[in-house]
Design a protein around this motif. Structure first.
Motif, PDB file in Angstrom:
ATOM      1  N   UNK A 285       5.262 -22.035 -27.645  1.00  0.00           N
ATOM      2  CA  UNK A 285       6.280 -22.995 -28.041  1.00  0.00           C
ATOM      3  C   UNK A 285       5.977 -23.526 -29.443  1.00  0.00           C
ATOM      4  N   UNK A 286       7.022 -24.037 -30.101  1.00  0.00           N
ATOM      5  CA  UNK A 286       6.858 -24.601 -31.430  1.00  0.00           C
ATOM      6  C   UNK A 286       7.934 -25.622 -31.727  1.00  0.00           C
ATOM      7  N   UNK A 287       7.650 -26.493 -32.684  1.00  0.00           N
ATOM      8  CA  UNK A 287       8.651 -27.431 -33.197  1.00  0.00           C
ATOM      9  C   UNK A 287       8.772 -27.196 -34.691  1.00  0.00           C
ATOM     10  N   UNK A 288       9.970 -27.422 -35.223  1.00  0.00           N
ATOM     11  CA  UNK A 288      10.240 -27.139 -36.634  1.00  0.00           C
ATOM     12  C   UNK A 288      11.055 -28.277 -37.225  1.00  0.00           C
ATOM     13  N   UNK A 289      10.999 -28.480 -38.550  1.00  0.00           N
ATOM     14  CA  UNK A 289      11.842 -29.496 -39.208  1.00  0.00           C
ATOM     15  C   UNK A 289      13.295 -29.043 -39.299  1.00  0.00           C
ATOM     16  N   UNK A 290      14.158 -29.994 -39.606  1.00  0.00           N
ATOM     17  CA  UNK A 290      15.593 -29.715 -39.722  1.00  0.00           C
ATOM     18  C   UNK A 290      15.912 -28.654 -40.765  1.00  0.00           C
ATOM     19  N   UNK A 291      15.327 -28.685 -41.985  1.00  0.00           N
ATOM     20  CA  UNK A 291      15.666 -27.657 -42.964  1.00  0.00           C
ATOM     21  C   UNK A 291      15.349 -26.238 -42.496  1.00  0.00           C
ATOM     22  N   UNK A 292      14.309 -26.066 -41.679  1.00  0.00           N
ATOM     23  CA  UNK A 292      13.995 -24.735 -41.157  1.00  0.00           C
ATOM     24  C   UNK A 292      15.121 -24.242 -40.249  1.00  0.00           C
ATOM     25  N   UNK A 293      15.624 -25.126 -39.390  1.00  0.00           N
ATOM     26  CA  UNK A 293      16.736 -24.741 -38.514  1.00  0.00           C
ATOM     27  C   UNK A 293      17.963 -24.355 -39.328  1.00  0.00           C
ATOM     28  N   UNK A 294      18.242 -25.148 -40.373  1.00  0.00           N
ATOM     29  CA  UNK A 294      19.429 -24.865 -41.188  1.00  0.00           C
ATOM     30  C   UNK A 294      19.275 -23.551 -41.948  1.00  0.00           C
ATOM     31  N   UNK A 295      18.089 -23.298 -42.495  1.00  0.00           N
ATOM     32  CA  UNK A 295      17.884 -22.101 -43.314  1.00  0.00           C
ATOM     33  C   UNK A 295      17.896 -20.828 -42.482  1.00  0.00           C
ATOM     34  N   UNK A 296      17.402 -20.899 -41.245  1.00  0.00           N
ATOM     35  CA  UNK A 296      17.330 -19.705 -40.405  1.00  0.00           C
ATOM     36  C   UNK A 296      18.519 -19.578 -39.463  1.00  0.00           C
ATOM     37  N   UNK A 297      19.379 -20.601 -39.424  1.00  0.00           N
ATOM     38  CA  UNK A 297      20.534 -20.537 -38.525  1.00  0.00           C
ATOM     39  C   UNK A 297      20.161 -20.640 -37.064  1.00  0.00           C
ATOM     40  N   UNK A 298      19.008 -21.235 -36.774  1.00  0.00           N
ATOM     41  CA  UNK A 298      18.558 -21.382 -35.393  1.00  0.00           C
ATOM     42  C   UNK A 298      18.768 -22.812 -34.917  1.00  0.00           C
ATOM     43  N   UNK A 299      18.510 -23.032 -33.653  1.00  0.00           N
ATOM     44  CA  UNK A 299      18.581 -24.371 -33.076  1.00  0.00           C
ATOM     45  C   UNK A 299      17.549 -24.475 -31.970  1.00  0.00           C
ATOM     46  N   UNK A 300      17.367 -25.687 -31.451  1.00  0.00           N
ATOM     47  CA  UNK A 300      16.390 -25.898 -30.390  1.00  0.00           C
ATOM     48  C   UNK A 300      16.755 -25.025 -29.195  1.00  0.00           C
ATOM     49  N   UNK A 301      15.787 -24.265 -28.696  1.00  0.00           N
ATOM     50  CA  UNK A 301      16.010 -23.324 -27.600  1.00  0.00           C
ATOM     51  C   UNK A 301      15.963 -21.876 -28.042  1.00  0.00           C
ATOM     52  N   UNK A 302      16.159 -21.626 -29.347  1.00  0.00           N
ATOM     53  CA  UNK A 302      16.101 -20.256 -29.869  1.00  0.00           C
ATOM     54  C   UNK A 302      14.647 -19.844 -30.106  1.00  0.00           C
ATOM     55  N   UNK A 303      14.463 -18.561 -30.406  1.00  0.00           N
ATOM     56  CA  UNK A 303      13.145 -18.048 -30.741  1.00  0.00           C
ATOM     57  C   UNK A 303      13.133 -17.570 -32.186  1.00  0.00           C
ATOM     58  N   UNK A 304      11.952 -17.592 -32.798  1.00  0.00           N
ATOM     59  CA  UNK A 304      11.775 -17.109 -34.163  1.00  0.00           C
ATOM     60  C   UNK A 304      10.511 -16.247 -34.199  1.00  0.00           C
ATOM     61  N   UNK A 305      10.576 -15.154 -34.952  1.00  0.00           N
ATOM     62  CA  UNK A 305       9.446 -14.238 -35.063  1.00  0.00           C
ATOM     63  C   UNK A 305       8.716 -14.474 -36.376  1.00  0.00           C
ATOM     64  N   UNK A 306       7.409 -14.682 -36.280  1.00  0.00           N
ATOM     65  CA  UNK A 306       6.574 -14.915 -37.454  1.00  0.00           C
ATOM     66  C   UNK A 306       5.887 -13.608 -37.822  1.00  0.00           C
ATOM     67  N   UNK A 307       6.084 -13.162 -39.062  1.00  0.00           N
ATOM     68  CA  UNK A 307       5.518 -11.905 -39.537  1.00  0.00           C
ATOM     69  C   UNK A 307       4.425 -12.183 -40.564  1.00  0.00           C
ATOM     70  N   UNK A 308       3.774 -11.136 -41.007  1.00  0.00           N
ATOM     71  CA  UNK A 308       2.741 -11.265 -42.026  1.00  0.00           C
ATOM     72  C   UNK A 308       1.350 -11.431 -41.465  1.00  0.00           C
ATOM     73  N   UNK A 309       1.199 -11.463 -40.128  1.00  0.00           N
ATOM     74  CA  UNK A 309      -0.107 -11.532 -39.501  1.00  0.00           C
ATOM     75  C   UNK A 309      -0.490 -10.140 -38.992  1.00  0.00           C
ATOM     76  N   UNK A 310      -1.568 -10.051 -38.217  1.00  0.00           N
ATOM     77  CA  UNK A 310      -1.985  -8.751 -37.703  1.00  0.00           C
ATOM     78  C   UNK A 310      -0.898  -8.124 -36.846  1.00  0.00           C
ATOM     79  N   UNK A 311      -0.125  -8.957 -36.174  1.00  0.00           N
ATOM     80  CA  UNK A 311       1.030  -8.487 -35.412  1.00  0.00           C
ATOM     81  C   UNK A 311       2.037  -9.622 -35.319  1.00  0.00           C
ATOM     82  N   UNK A 312       3.329  -9.308 -35.133  1.00  0.00           N
ATOM     83  CA  UNK A 312       4.345 -10.374 -35.077  1.00  0.00           C
ATOM     84  C   UNK A 312       4.085 -11.338 -33.928  1.00  0.00           C
TER      85      UNK A 312
END
Length: 783
Positions: free
Chosen positions: A539-566
């Motif tokens: 689970x994670x929490x994010x600021x409002x600008x992140x939701x606006x920039x990614x077009x997501x909302x509370x309840x959605x999922x987001x994939x973080x890249x750039x690590x050893x695996x997503x």
């Protein structure tokens, strides 16, 4: 000088108080209007100018080099609606290390470009030159590294281990990269199986988000699915660039509106009072030959002369108040040419003087219509009759006679009391609004600091931009060992650790910070806007600008890249956090375990047990932390930054100006009333009223007006605060929680309600002193 000019000059010199009130009221209105108008103009001017000059990209896109070829991307230049394109350029996301010192810094995006460009995204060189061979690099002025000419940068995560020398500093208006190198350098910066391409597009129509989205679909229509790694619209960059100055606009609109309305009301009241107290003089002027139109022009002129002086001072004050705000805006692009546009000054000057003239004309029109005989028949003493019921009622109250006479006075002159009450009302609104705004900004800074801990062990400070190698290699701090020392320390209550990891996310260009917590951080000062805090891994929490920039909302999922695996994170809450433009993700450290990130950049936040001395605890803990290379310090809230200091200073200055104008409006009304009643005051003195009782009578004449205006001004000020604060938050892409807006306490509101009485008393002090000093014989001889 003409006869009309002599009348105007005489009226201005005789009515010093009215002249001063008109001048200050106008100055307040002009200062707020110039400041607000300037910020509305310059908030977009530097970006728009730079974007036009550098032919900025309407849309920048990154593609997966393993799924699409350079030839396929080149064909996208021919898509419908594309007016210009640049690329494809090879890109890589790398972790730099400066001058071989310390661990790697934040990840950055490097693009291979042979030249700064021309038709699309012309990169502006601020210092040095463009790279001409491998081993050279140009850093963006907006990079997280502190660009220094000649600085050495290596990349410890790359097997080839290239070392690059900074030969220039540049800026892309749409921030398309953190650094640039020649194309032949890119293979050494790209790990096997990684890397991408960058395409920069300009469209024939790109003034709305919908049109940019349509353009993006057109250029990717013929490309294989799943090739897009990220994209960025110029509108999003513009919004970020304008964010600081946009914050001021709703705030200044509120003060500007208060200043303008108060100016119009006070000028109208002053001119109407001047007409009312000069009825006999108007009759004399008409008797010696002045026409009704000349009488009107005379009184309009008497208002315009102090208004013109006030306007001049207001323009100067507006320019001075704009200096700190313009200085912050200039830093966006390193310019030094921002200034108040002349047309803003001209518009404000013309508008305010036009309002003063119209208001004065409406009040002076009555003077022009008076019959000469009727005007000559009126004496100076005010007519009796109105307010007798109030005087009889006040006389029955168990109060001293001077107090009863004062309390009944507003009902004898209801129009004048209403005018004074209106001035007090706006002053009370301004004070209430300012108190609330200061408290709300304090709550925002608490949320920004996220530091309610008693003791903090900061993360190791990255060594960015230093020239030359460090004298000795610093040991790497082991967060596990630091946590063990904290756990073993006497007086430790609860604590958590926070590590920062840099990743990328779909729909966002560049890197974002992921804050990974070990332990329960819910008590750490994170203010929730909606949803809830993290309960379990994943689970994670994010600021409002992140939701606006990614077009997501509370309840959605987001994939973080750039690590050893997503890493996939489910968003369970929206948190208030304006740092780093809101591009952050907060999650549990165990969520990132499989990706095996480097969690050495870790801070520790501690709440000590009840009764523990924080200073003694810090001293004892530092003895245990010294061998580990870490240092503890007492926790404390962030002071707030330049933006909060500037807003608080502006609000204090503008509020003091509004309060001063309100008090002068009261002074004008009470002075006119006292001079009209000078013979009545003489009678009271002849019957035994002392100077102290005279002061009490005059001061109590504004008590009812002040209390009523204050009682009305407080809820209106609260309502204004409830409208302006959310608008200020929206202007910077933040939604504010109820804890930031609902900042007023019951006792505080009660004390603010008495602020109207304080303003009224301040305005009545001078007339009260004048009445007390007036000799009885002089007062009795007055008609």
């Amino acid at each position: 000088m003409s006869a009309l000019g002599k009348v105007v000059r005489s009226g201005v010199s005789r009515r010093r108080v009215q002249t001063l009130v008109i001048g200050l009221a106008t100055m307040m209105a002009v200062a707020a209007s110039v400041l607000g108008g300037t910020l509305l103009v310059v908030s977009g001017a530097p970006f728009d100018d730079a974007f036009a000059k550098q032919h900025g990209a309407h849309l920048s896109m990154r593609f997966d080099a393993s799924k699409v070829s350079a030839g396929q991307l080149s064909k996208s230049k021919e898509a419908e609606g594309v007016s210009g394109a640049a690329g494809p350029f090879r890109t890589a996301t790398v972790t730099p290390r400066v001058n071989g010192a310390g661990p790697g810094g934040p990840m950055m995006t490097v693009v291979g470009r042979g030249d700064p460009g021309r038709d699309v995204d012309e990169v502006a060189l601020l210092e040095g030159r463009w790279p001409t061979r491998p081993g050279e690099i140009v850093l963006s002025a907006d990079s997280s590294l502190l660009p220094t000419m000649g600085m050495k940068i290596d990349f410890p995560d790359l097997s080839s281990g290239p070392t690059l020398t900074v030969v220039g500093v540049a800026r892309s208006v749409t921030r398309t990269a953190d650094a640039w190198v020649v194309p032949s350098q890119m293979p050494a910066l790209t790990a096997p199986g990684s890397g991408g391409y960058q395409m920069l597009y300009r469209f024939t129509d790109a003034d709305t988000a919908a049109r940019i989205t349509a353009g993006g679909k057109a250029v990717t229509e013929q490309l294989p699915p799943g090739t897009i790694l990220g994209k960025q619209s110029w509108l999003a960059v513009k919004k970020t660039a304008e964010r600081d100055t946009a914050l001021y606009v709703p705030f200044l609109i509120a003060f500007g509106a208060l200043g303008l309305v108060m100016s119009v009301l006070i000028v109208g009241n002053v001119v109407a009072s001047a007409v009312g107290t000069s009825t006999r003089r108007i009759g004399i002027l008409k008797a010696i030959g002045l026409t009704p139109a000349q009488v009107v022009r005379a009184y309009v002129g008497q208002a315009l002369i102090p208004a013109a002086v006030g306007t001049t001072l207001g323009v100067l004050a507006g320019h001075l108040l704009a200096v700190p705000v313009l200085a912050e805006t200039e830093e966006i692009y390193g310019t030094s040419s921002l200034a108040i546009a002349p047309w803003v000054d001209l518009t404000v000057i013309g508008g305010v003087l036009g309002l003063v003239a119209a208001t004065a004309w409406a009040s002076a029109w009555r003077a022009g219509r008076l019959r000469t005989v009727d005007a000559l028949a009126v004496g100076r003493t005010a007519s009796a009759g109105r307010g007798r019921w109030a005087a009889r009622l006040a006389g029955r109250l168990p109060l001293p006679r001077p107090v009863a006479l004062g309390l009944a006075r507003p009902f004898a002159r209801p129009a004048r009391a209403l005018a004074a009450g209106t001035a007090i009302l706006f002053g009370a609104i301004a004070v209430t609004f300012t108190v609330g705004m200061s408290a709300s900004l304090g709550e925002v800074m608490k949320a920004r600091a996220h530091d309610v801990a008693d003791v903090v062990v900061p993360a190791p400070f990255p060594d960015f931009g230093l020239q030359g190698p460090r004298p000795e290699k610093q040991p790497k701090v082991d967060p596990t060992a630091v946590a063990a020392a904290i756990d073993a320390a006497a007086g430790t209550g609860k604590y958590y650790s926070a590590a920062t990891v840099r990743t990328t996310a779909p729909g966002l260009s560049g890197t974002i910070d992921v804050i990974a917590f070990t332990g329960d951080a819910s008590w750490g000062g994170y203010t929730m806007v909606s949803g809830r805090w993290i309960d379990r891994p994943g689970e994670g929490v994010v600021p409002t600008p992140f939701l606006a920039a990614t077009g997501t909302r509370v309840g959605d999922t987001v994939t973080l890249n750039g690590l050893a695996e997503p890493v996939t994170v489910r968003i369970v809450g929206e948190v208030l956090d304006p740092r780093n433009d809101g591009m952050q993700v907060f999650t549990d450290a165990s969520t990132l375990t499989a990706a095996d990130p480097d969690l050495t950049e870790t801070s520790h936040h501690i709440a000590v047990t009840s009764g523990t001395d924080v200073t003694g605890y810090v001293d004892a803990l530092n003895k245990d932390l010294a061998p580990l290379g870490a240092t503890a310090r007492a926790g404390g809230l962030d002071a707030g930054g330049d933006m909060v200091v500037t807003l608080n200073a502006l609000s204090a200055i503008l509020t003091l100006m509004l309060v001063a104008v309100a008090a002068l409006g009261v002074l004008n009304g009470v002075l006119l009333d006292t001079r009209e009643r000078v013979r009545e005051i003489g009678v009271h003195k002849a019957l035994g009223m002392t100077p102290r009782q005279t002061v009490a009578m005059v001061l109590t004449s504004v008590v009812v007006t002040g209390l009523v205006a204050g009682a009305l001004g407080v809820p209106l000020g609260v309502a204004l605060h409830g409208w302006v604060l959310p608008a200020m938050g929206e202007s910077v892409g933040l939604r504010l929680p109820g804890s930031v807006i609902a900042v007023y306490q019951g006792a505080e509101l009660l004390s603010l309600a008495f602020g109207g009485l304080l303003i009224a008393t301040l305005g009545a002090l001078l007339p009260a002193g004048w009445a007390a000093r007036t000799r009885t014989a002089t007062a009795l001889r007055t008609e």
